[in-house]
Design an enzyme around this catalytic site. Structure first.
Site: not given
Ligand SMILES: [Zn+2]
Length: 173
Positions: A132-133
């Site tokens: 995830h960013l």
């Protein structure tokens, strides 16, 4: 302000959020994954705090934000490493990240934006098994409020309010 502990300040958020992530989901021990559960939770709503959802990627409010408007962008598919992304996922992930920054800009008018990924637990990832960013707004001089001082970190806005603001600011299409 009165002396509230970090635990007390965030307790309400945990209750409010999908972050009913079980210990097993956080550790990834039994294969459970809170992000997969959110990905499977359907259309964006104030209940799942998904801000935007596509076939390949989606964006959700971070349950443990560093700042108001802190969004996580991730692939729908459960994978932990960048090199596991298909070319399509790779392009889509960046596209949604870019749009998330645009929405944060419109919703919060920040002085700057941080985006990035923590790959692996040693790098600070809470849920390393599902890539995830992070995308979050920053303001000049916000370092103090972002830093935990005496165990207290003040968060100015509930997750549901951030969700509403970003939903409204998210570009159509
Ligand atoms: Zn997952």
């Amino acid at each position: 302000m009165s002396e509230l502990s970090l635990e007390q300040l965030w307790a309400g958020w945990r209750h409010e959020y999908v972050s009913s992530a079980t210990a097993a989901e956080r550790s990834g021990e039994d294969g459970g994954c809170v992000f997969c559960r959110i990905a499977a939770s359907g259309a964006p709503s104030v209940d799942n705090l998904v801000v935007w959802r596509g076939e390949v990627s989606f964006a959700v409010m971070n349950a443990y934000p560093y700042a108001s408007g802190h969004v996580l962008v991730m692939p729908v598919r459960h994978l932990g490493a960048l090199d596991e992304l298909t070319p399509e996922e790779s392009v889509d992930l960046w596209d949604v990240t870019r749009v998330a920054a645009t929405a944060i800009d419109a919703a919060y008018d920040p002085d700057g934006i941080n985006m990035g990924a923590n790959l692996g637990r040693a790098a600070g990832a809470g849920i390393p098994q599902h890539l995830h960013l992070h995308v979050l707004p920053r303001w000049s001089g916000d370092t103090n409020f972002m830093t935990s001082v005496a165990g207290v970190r003040v968060m100015p806005e509930p997750l549901t309010v951030g969700w509403q603001r970003l939903r409204e600011a998210w570009p159509p299409g």
